[in-house]
Design an enzyme around this catalytic site. Structure first.
Site, PDB file in Angstrom:
ATOM      1  N   HIS A 304      -7.652   5.049  -3.834  1.00 51.64           N
ATOM      2  CA  HIS A 304      -7.477   3.846  -3.019  1.00 51.64           C
ATOM      3  C   HIS A 304      -8.586   3.851  -1.970  1.00 51.64           C
ATOM      4  O   HIS A 304      -8.622   4.749  -1.130  1.00 51.64           O
ATOM      5  CB  HIS A 304      -6.097   3.922  -2.354  1.00 51.64           C
ATOM      6  CG  HIS A 304      -5.723   2.697  -1.591  1.00 51.64           C
ATOM      7  ND1 HIS A 304      -6.353   2.315  -0.428  1.00 51.64           N
ATOM      8  CD2 HIS A 304      -4.776   1.760  -1.829  1.00 51.64           C
ATOM      9  CE1 HIS A 304      -5.803   1.203   0.015  1.00 51.64           C
ATOM     10  NE2 HIS A 304      -4.850   0.847  -0.818  1.00 51.64           N
ATOM     11  N   HIS A 347      -1.585   8.598   6.104  1.00 50.19           N
ATOM     12  CA  HIS A 347      -2.746   9.011   6.895  1.00 50.19           C
ATOM     13  C   HIS A 347      -2.459   8.999   8.389  1.00 50.19           C
ATOM     14  O   HIS A 347      -1.466   8.457   8.853  1.00 50.19           O
ATOM     15  CB  HIS A 347      -3.983   8.176   6.562  1.00 50.19           C
ATOM     16  CG  HIS A 347      -3.934   6.738   7.010  1.00 50.19           C
ATOM     17  ND1 HIS A 347      -5.012   6.104   7.556  1.00 50.19           N
ATOM     18  CD2 HIS A 347      -2.954   5.817   6.979  1.00 50.19           C
ATOM     19  CE1 HIS A 347      -4.704   4.855   7.836  1.00 50.19           C
ATOM     20  NE2 HIS A 347      -3.469   4.644   7.499  1.00 50.19           N
ATOM     21  N   GLU A 353      -4.050   0.661  14.607  1.00 55.33           N
ATOM     22  CA  GLU A 353      -3.837  -0.398  13.630  1.00 55.33           C
ATOM     23  C   GLU A 353      -2.649  -1.277  14.034  1.00 55.33           C
ATOM     24  O   GLU A 353      -1.522  -0.802  14.140  1.00 55.33           O
ATOM     25  CB  GLU A 353      -3.554   0.220  12.253  1.00 55.33           C
ATOM     26  CG  GLU A 353      -4.599   1.229  11.805  1.00 55.33           C
ATOM     27  CD  GLU A 353      -4.225   1.905  10.487  1.00 55.33           C
ATOM     28  OE1 GLU A 353      -3.245   1.474   9.848  1.00 55.33           O
ATOM     29  OE2 GLU A 353      -4.902   2.871  10.125  1.00 55.33           O
ATOM     30  N   TYR A 362       4.173  -6.733   1.648  1.00 56.52           N
ATOM     31  CA  TYR A 362       3.013  -5.846   1.731  1.00 56.52           C
ATOM     32  C   TYR A 362       3.275  -4.638   0.844  1.00 56.52           C
ATOM     33  O   TYR A 362       4.401  -4.132   0.801  1.00 56.52           O
ATOM     34  CB  TYR A 362       2.806  -5.431   3.187  1.00 56.52           C
ATOM     35  CG  TYR A 362       1.740  -4.395   3.407  1.00 56.52           C
ATOM     36  CD1 TYR A 362       0.412  -4.656   3.061  1.00 56.52           C
ATOM     37  CD2 TYR A 362       2.045  -3.166   3.962  1.00 56.52           C
ATOM     38  CE1 TYR A 362      -0.572  -3.711   3.270  1.00 56.52           C
ATOM     39  CE2 TYR A 362       1.067  -2.212   4.181  1.00 56.52           C
ATOM     40  CZ  TYR A 362      -0.242  -2.494   3.833  1.00 56.52           C
ATOM     41  OH  TYR A 362      -1.218  -1.545   4.035  1.00 56.52           O
TER      42      TYR A 362
HETATM   43 FE   LIG Z   1      -2.997   2.748   8.373  1.00 54.83          FE
END
Ligand SMILES: [Fe+2]
Length: 446
Positions: A304, A347, A353, A362
C-alpha cells in the site's frame, strides 16, 4: 481572456444556483477576465486613468519579491477602492479560534466526532464556523486552523475574508454559491473550493443548508505537488481547476465586511458592496476543483503506497518535502496489490492527520466514521484499520477490487493539532473511539 458571464448579467443575477457558470481553467495561471469589454487595461497595470473610471488595486498574496514560480498577486479594477471604508470594530468570535491554540493541553489520544449538528437558529456561513483545532501561529503565517461549518441561511449584505490564511472549503452537504471579488464559483459535495488569503466572498446556499470542513492555511499558499518520477501528468491535473470570470455588484448599500485578522473577527460597514471588481488579472485567485477528476495512482505490484500519493494540494514549508499542510483525497480507485494487506496499514506518523468523510465509507474503518464526521490522529498516535477491517482484509481473496463506495480526505500537517475546548466537549464527539482497536487478537505462533 475576455469571456464574461454576460448571459447572466455582469453581477451574476439570475444565477441563484450557479450551475451554468463560466470558468477560466487552469491552476496557477496568469488568469484575466473582464465583465465589461474594455474594462481591463492593456499593456500596463496602473494607467493614469483606468478604463470606465475604475480604480486599480493590487492584491498581493505573496511578498513582492518571492520567486516568480510561487509569486501570487492580482490586479483588480473596481468601482471603489477597498481603502474607502470606516474603521473596523471587534465583533464576537463565536466559535472561531486561531493559533496559537492554548485552550487545552495537547492530547495524544485519538479523537473522533460524528457530524456537527445543524444549527437551530438562523446561521450563515460565518456564524456557522466552528473551530476544531490547529497549530502554528497565525501572526507568523505558519500552521493551520481546522473548522467545521454548518449554515442554514445565506450571507446577506455581508462578506467575509481572512487575512490570516486561505480557506480550503470541503463541502459535505449542500452546495455553496461563492460570490467572490473575482467572480462566482459553485462548489458542491465532491468539490473543494480554495479562497485565497484576503479575497472577500459571500456564501449563498442553493440547497438551503450546507455543512462541511475548512482548512484555513496560514502558511504558504496551496500549490500542486511536484510529480517527480510520475512525470508531467497525474494526481490533480492543473487544467481541472476552475477560476471564476469577472462578475461585479454595483450596489450602493450598507455591507458588513467581516475580516478575520490576528485570530479575531472584525467588521466594518462599507456603504457599498465590495464585490465590485469589474475586471481583473493575476494569479491570486480562487478556484474550485472536482475531486472526482483526481487521477488516482497506486501500486500495480505489491504494498500500500504512503498516502502522499493521494496529495491534491500542498502548502510547503521552508524544509523541502515537509508540508505545513497537505490536502489528500481517498477517491474511488482499484486495488490490485498481490500478497498485500490492502487497506491503510497500521502506523505512527510524525505528521498529524485530520480526516473527514464526504460520502460513503472509508476502507480502513468498518463503522463509526460517518459522512460529516472526523477523526484526529495526532503526532505519533498509533492508528490503522479497525479490527473488523483487519480481519476481513487479512482473509480476502486478492482479486482486483474496486473501492468506490466513499470519498474521504485528510488535512495532514507538520505540527501537532491542538483541539479547541469546544471540540473536546462537543456533544458530537464520540466517546470510546479507542475500542475500534480492541480485540485485535494475539496471533503470534512461533
Ligand atoms: Fe494515518
Amino acid at each position: 481572456m475576455s469571456a464574461t458571464n454576460a448571459e447572466q448579467g455582469p453581477d451574476g443575477t439570475g444565477l441563484q444556483d450557479g450551475k451554468d457558470l463560466l470558468y477560466s481553467p487552469g491552476f496557477g495561471n496568469e488568469h484575466s477576465s473582464e465583465a465589461v469589454p474594455g474594462a481591463l487595461p492593456v499593456g500596463r497595470n496602473s494607467p493614469q486613468r483606468a478604463p470606465f473610471g475604475l480604480y486599480a488595486e493590487q492584491l498581493s498574496g505573496t511578498a513582492f519579491t518571492e520567486p516568480r514560480a510561487r509569486n501570487r498577486r492580482s490586479w483588480l479594477y473596481r468601482i471603489r477602492p477597498s481603502a474607502a471604508h470606516p474603521p473596523f470594530r471587534r465583533i464576537p468570535n463565536g466559535q472561531v479560534r486561531s493559533a496559537p491554540f492554548l485552550d487545552v493541553e495537547p492530547d495524544p489520544n485519538r479523537l473522533r466526532w460524528g457530524p456537527l449538528p445543524q444549527p437551530q437558529e438562523p446561521t450563515d456561513f460565518v456564524a456557522g464556523l466552528v473551530t476544531v483545532g490547529g497549530n502554528g501561529d497565525v501572526l507568523r503565517r505558519e500552521g493551520i486552523g481546522i473548522h467545521w461549518y454548518a449554515a442554514n441561511r445565506p450571507m446577506e449584505q455581508r462578506v467575509f475574508s481572512s487575512s490570516d490564511g486561505e480557506f480550503l472549503i470541503v463541502p459535505q452537504s449542500g452546495a455553496l454559491l461563492l460570490r467572490t471579488e473575482l467572480g462566482l464559483l459553485r462548489s458542491e459535495p465532491g468539490d473543494v473550493a480554495l479562497i485565497p488569503r484576503g479575497v472577500r466572498f459571500r456564501v449563498e446556499l442553493p440547497d438551503g443548508t450546507a455543512s462541511g470542513y475548512v482548512c484555513e492555511n496560514y502558511g504558504q499558499p496551496f500549490q500542486l505537488p511536484d510529480l517527480g518520477p510520475i512525470g508531467a501528468n497525474g494526481l490533480a491535473n492543473a487544467r481541472d481547476f476552475r477560476a471564476p470570470v469577472a462578475a461585479y455588484e454595483d450596489r450602493e448599500e450598507r455591507t458588513e465586511v467581516v475580516n478575520k485578522f490576528g485570530g479575531n473577527l472584525w467588521a466594518a460597514d462599507y456603504d457599498h458592496s465590495p464585490l465590485d471588481v469589474v475586471a481583473w488579472h493575476g494569479s491570486h485567485v480562487p478556484y474550485v476543483y472536482d475531486l472526482r477528476r483526481f487521477n488516482v495512482l497506486g501500486s500495480l505490484s505489491y504494498d500500500h503506497p504512503d498516502p502522499s500519493i493521494f496529495t491534491v494540494l500542498t502548502s510547503p514549508s521552508d524544509t523541502p518535502g515537509l508540508a505545513g499542510a497537505d490536502f489528500v483525497v481517498f477517491a474511488p480507485r482499484w486495488l490490485v496489490g498481490e500478497d498485500t494487506f490492502r487497506p491503510p496499514y497500521f502506523h505512527r506518523n510524525v505528521m498529524t492527520e485530520f480526516m473527514g468523510l464526504i460520502e460513503g465509507a472509508y476502507d480502513a474503518k468498518a463503522e463509526g466514521f460517518v459522512p460529516g464526521g472526523a477523526s484526529l490522529h495526532n503526532m505519533m498516535s498509533a492508528h490503522g484499520p479497525d479490527r473488523a477491517t483487519f480481519d476481513k482484509a487479512s482473509a480476502a481473496e486478492l482479486v482486483p477490487q474496486r473501492v468506490d463506495d466513499g470519498l474521504a480526505f485528510m488535512f495532514e500537517t507538520r505540527w501537532p493539532v491542538v483541539p479547541t475546548e469546544f471540540a473536546l466537549t462537543a456533544s458530537h464527539r464520540q466517546e470510546g473511539y479507542d475500542t475500534v482497536w480492541e480485540g485485535l487478537a494475539r496471533n503470534f505462533r512461533p
